[in-house]
Design a protein around this motif. Structure first.
Motif, PDB file in Angstrom:
ATOM      1  N   THR A  36     -10.176  -0.324  -7.045  1.00 20.97           N
ATOM      2  CA  THR A  36     -11.481  -0.177  -6.407  1.00 20.97           C
ATOM      3  C   THR A  36     -11.825  -1.540  -5.833  1.00 20.97           C
ATOM      4  OG1 THR A  36     -12.134   1.495  -8.010  1.00 20.97           O
ATOM      5  CG2 THR A  36     -13.905   0.436  -6.739  1.00 20.97           C
ATOM      6  N   VAL A  37     -12.204  -1.585  -4.550  1.00 18.86           N
ATOM      7  CA  VAL A  37     -12.371  -2.863  -3.873  1.00 18.86           C
ATOM      8  C   VAL A  37     -13.694  -2.965  -3.129  1.00 18.86           C
ATOM      9  CG1 VAL A  37      -9.887  -3.274  -3.595  1.00 18.86           C
ATOM     10  CG2 VAL A  37     -11.122  -2.037  -1.816  1.00 18.86           C
ATOM     11  N   THR A  38     -14.156  -4.209  -3.016  1.00 16.92           N
ATOM     12  CA  THR A  38     -15.226  -4.560  -2.089  1.00 16.92           C
ATOM     13  C   THR A  38     -14.526  -5.105  -0.856  1.00 16.92           C
ATOM     14  OG1 THR A  38     -16.720  -5.092  -3.906  1.00 16.92           O
ATOM     15  CG2 THR A  38     -17.253  -6.014  -1.733  1.00 16.92           C
ATOM     16  N   ARG A  39     -14.767  -4.487   0.275  1.00 18.77           N
ATOM     17  CA  ARG A  39     -14.045  -4.812   1.497  1.00 18.77           C
ATOM     18  C   ARG A  39     -14.672  -5.989   2.234  1.00 18.77           C
ATOM     19  NH1 ARG A  39     -10.945  -0.517   3.476  1.00 18.77           N
ATOM     20  NH2 ARG A  39     -10.093  -2.170   4.801  1.00 18.77           N
ATOM     21  N   GLY A  40     -13.884  -6.654   3.076  1.00 21.47           N
ATOM     22  CA  GLY A  40     -14.372  -7.701   3.959  1.00 21.47           C
ATOM     23  C   GLY A  40     -14.988  -8.878   3.225  1.00 21.47           C
ATOM     24  N   VAL A  51      -4.881  -8.203   2.299  1.00 20.08           N
ATOM     25  CA  VAL A  51      -4.061  -7.240   3.020  1.00 20.08           C
ATOM     26  C   VAL A  51      -4.196  -7.619   4.487  1.00 20.08           C
ATOM     27  CG1 VAL A  51      -3.625  -4.819   3.571  1.00 20.08           C
ATOM     28  CG2 VAL A  51      -4.545  -5.436   1.309  1.00 20.08           C
ATOM     29  N   ASP A  52      -3.082  -7.973   5.103  1.00 14.71           N
ATOM     30  CA  ASP A  52      -3.112  -8.533   6.456  1.00 14.71           C
ATOM     31  C   ASP A  52      -4.065  -9.734   6.442  1.00 14.71           C
ATOM     32  OD1 ASP A  52      -1.244  -6.558   7.308  1.00 14.71           O
ATOM     33  OD2 ASP A  52      -2.886  -5.147   7.650  1.00 14.71           O
ATOM     34  N   SER A  53      -5.109  -9.729   7.261  1.00 13.07           N
ATOM     35  CA  SER A  53      -6.023 -10.877   7.271  1.00 13.07           C
ATOM     36  C   SER A  53      -7.348 -10.583   6.567  1.00 13.07           C
ATOM     37  CB  SER A  53      -6.292 -11.328   8.711  1.00 13.07           C
ATOM     38  OG  SER A  53      -6.901 -10.269   9.438  1.00 13.07           O
ATOM     39  N   GLU A  54      -7.425  -9.450   5.885  1.00 10.33           N
ATOM     40  CA  GLU A  54      -8.663  -9.087   5.190  1.00 10.33           C
ATOM     41  C   GLU A  54      -8.582  -9.448   3.703  1.00 10.33           C
ATOM     42  OE1 GLU A  54     -11.410  -5.246   3.969  1.00 10.33           O
ATOM     43  OE2 GLU A  54      -9.696  -4.920   5.294  1.00 10.33           O
ATOM     44  N   LEU A  86       0.848  -1.187   0.000  1.00  7.95           N
ATOM     45  CA  LEU A  86       0.000   0.000   0.000  1.00  7.95           C
ATOM     46  C   LEU A  86       0.886   1.240   0.000  1.00  7.95           C
ATOM     47  CD1 LEU A  86      -2.718  -0.861   2.691  1.00  7.95           C
ATOM     48  CD2 LEU A  86      -3.007  -0.824   0.209  1.00  7.95           C
ATOM     49  N   THR A  87       0.508   2.231  -0.787  1.00  4.27           N
ATOM     50  CA  THR A  87       1.261   3.490  -0.768  1.00  4.27           C
ATOM     51  C   THR A  87       0.741   4.424   0.316  1.00  4.27           C
ATOM     52  OG1 THR A  87      -0.162   4.456  -2.455  1.00  4.27           O
ATOM     53  CG2 THR A  87       1.857   3.372  -3.205  1.00  4.27           C
ATOM     54  N   ASP A  88      -0.490   4.223   0.754  1.00  3.46           N
ATOM     55  CA  ASP A  88      -1.110   5.023   1.806  1.00  3.46           C
ATOM     56  C   ASP A  88      -1.899   4.110   2.730  1.00  3.46           C
ATOM     57  OD1 ASP A  88      -0.496   7.730   0.725  1.00  3.46           O
ATOM     58  OD2 ASP A  88      -1.810   7.076  -0.917  1.00  3.46           O
ATOM     59  N   ALA A  89      -2.055   4.525   3.968  1.00  5.39           N
ATOM     60  CA  ALA A  89      -2.907   3.789   4.903  1.00  5.39           C
ATOM     61  C   ALA A  89      -4.354   3.868   4.429  1.00  5.39           C
ATOM     62  CB  ALA A  89      -2.784   4.376   6.296  1.00  5.39           C
ATOM     63  N   ILE A  90      -5.148   2.857   4.757  1.00  7.04           N
ATOM     64  CA  ILE A  90      -6.578   2.881   4.447  1.00  7.04           C
ATOM     65  C   ILE A  90      -7.374   2.597   5.709  1.00  7.04           C
ATOM     66  CG2 ILE A  90      -6.341   2.309   1.997  1.00  7.04           C
ATOM     67  CD1 ILE A  90      -7.104  -0.587   2.665  1.00  7.04           C
ATOM     68  N   THR A 128       1.524  -5.302   2.970  1.00  9.09           N
ATOM     69  CA  THR A 128       1.602  -6.134   1.767  1.00  9.09           C
ATOM     70  C   THR A 128       0.215  -6.362   1.184  1.00  9.09           C
ATOM     71  OG1 THR A 128       3.575  -7.231   2.587  1.00  9.09           O
ATOM     72  CG2 THR A 128       2.331  -8.388   0.884  1.00  9.09           C
ATOM     73  N   VAL A 129       0.117  -6.228  -0.126  1.00  6.51           N
ATOM     74  CA  VAL A 129      -1.100  -6.517  -0.886  1.00  6.51           C
ATOM     75  C   VAL A 129      -0.744  -7.666  -1.819  1.00  6.51           C
ATOM     76  CG1 VAL A 129      -2.801  -5.634  -2.531  1.00  6.51           C
ATOM     77  CG2 VAL A 129      -1.760  -4.078  -0.847  1.00  6.51           C
ATOM     78  N   GLU A 130      -1.415  -8.810  -1.644  1.00  3.94           N
ATOM     79  CA  GLU A 130      -1.088  -9.950  -2.492  1.00  3.94           C
ATOM     80  C   GLU A 130      -2.328 -10.526  -3.153  1.00  3.94           C
ATOM     81  OE1 GLU A 130       0.598 -13.323  -0.406  1.00  3.94           O
ATOM     82  OE2 GLU A 130      -0.558 -12.852   1.370  1.00  3.94           O
ATOM     83  N   HIS A 131      -2.175 -10.864  -4.419  1.00  5.39           N
ATOM     84  CA  HIS A 131      -3.243 -11.531  -5.166  1.00  5.39           C
ATOM     85  C   HIS A 131      -3.370 -12.939  -4.608  1.00  5.39           C
ATOM     86  CE1 HIS A 131      -4.864 -13.942  -8.526  1.00  5.39           C
ATOM     87  NE2 HIS A 131      -5.509 -12.836  -8.850  1.00  5.39           N
ATOM     88  N   VAL A 132      -4.596 -13.367  -4.341  1.00  4.99           N
ATOM     89  CA  VAL A 132      -4.821 -14.710  -3.807  1.00  4.99           C
ATOM     90  C   VAL A 132      -5.926 -15.398  -4.595  1.00  4.99           C
ATOM     91  CG1 VAL A 132      -4.029 -14.196  -1.462  1.00  4.99           C
ATOM     92  CG2 VAL A 132      -6.431 -13.857  -2.034  1.00  4.99           C
ATOM     93  N   LEU A 133      -5.847 -16.706  -4.629  1.00  7.39           N
ATOM     94  CA  LEU A 133      -6.914 -17.523  -5.197  1.00  7.39           C
ATOM     95  C   LEU A 133      -7.566 -18.249  -4.036  1.00  7.39           C
ATOM     96  CD1 LEU A 133      -8.461 -18.655  -7.597  1.00  7.39           C
ATOM     97  CD2 LEU A 133      -6.724 -20.441  -7.767  1.00  7.39           C
ATOM     98  N   THR A 134      -8.844 -18.008  -3.849  1.00  2.95           N
ATOM     99  CA  THR A 134      -9.591 -18.654  -2.774  1.00  2.95           C
ATOM    100  C   THR A 134     -10.550 -19.673  -3.383  1.00  2.95           C
ATOM    101  OG1 THR A 134     -11.405 -17.057  -2.823  1.00  2.95           O
ATOM    102  CG2 THR A 134      -9.507 -16.514  -1.412  1.00  2.95           C
ATOM    103  N   ALA A 135     -11.161 -20.472  -2.542  1.00  2.00           N
ATOM    104  CA  ALA A 135     -12.142 -21.444  -3.032  1.00  2.00           C
ATOM    105  C   ALA A 135     -13.291 -20.725  -3.738  1.00  2.00           C
ATOM    106  CB  ALA A 135     -12.665 -22.292  -1.874  1.00  2.00           C
ATOM    107  N   ALA A 136     -13.754 -19.617  -3.174  1.00  4.12           N
ATOM    108  CA  ALA A 136     -14.847 -18.868  -3.803  1.00  4.12           C
ATOM    109  C   ALA A 136     -14.410 -18.280  -5.142  1.00  4.12           C
ATOM    110  CB  ALA A 136     -15.334 -17.767  -2.870  1.00  4.12           C
ATOM    111  N   GLY A 137     -13.179 -17.787  -5.215  1.00  2.06           N
ATOM    112  CA  GLY A 137     -12.669 -17.245  -6.468  1.00  2.06           C
ATOM    113  C   GLY A 137     -12.520 -18.320  -7.530  1.00  2.06           C
TER     114      GLY A 137
END
Length: 99
Positions: free
Chosen positions: A58-62, A42-45, A13-17, A76-85
């Motif tokens: 642009t993101v949908t949070r949580g 990002v972290d655990s979200e 992240l370049t800035d806090a959110i 850290t912002v990382e691309h992840v593949l989840t079961a839902a994805g």
């Protein structure tokens, strides 16, 4: 929009959110898909990226039962593949996959 996939996409992240922010900016978006939809952690979200404009997502949070929370600059912002994805990808690409 179809679920997009990438390998080893990671940045910071370049800035806090705050918990209610729906845009996040990353230091480098070059390894991420150049359009939504894809998932990042990002972290655990978990978040679903619905649009990309340069280094702004642009993101949908949580997503997927996680909780929207604050995140510090340089997190850290990382691309992840989840079961839902993965399920979404299969549903959207069933014909191409021969299913």
């Amino acid at each position: 929009m179809a679920e997009r996939l990438a390998n080893m996409a990671e940045s910071t992240l370049t800035d806090a959110i705050d918990a209610d922010d729906t845009t996040l900016s990353v230091a480098s978006a070059s390894l991420f898909p150049n359009a939504g939809n894809f998932r990042v952690r990002v972290d655990s979200e978990l978040m679903i990226v619905t649009a990309v404009s340069g280094g702004d997502f642009t993101v949908t949070r949580g997503a997927e039962g996680t909780t929207a929370t604050t995140h510090s600059s340089s997190s850290t912002v990382e691309h992840v593949l989840t079961a839902a994805g993965l399920l979404q990808y299969i549903v959207e690409n069933a014909a191409a996959l021969g299913l």
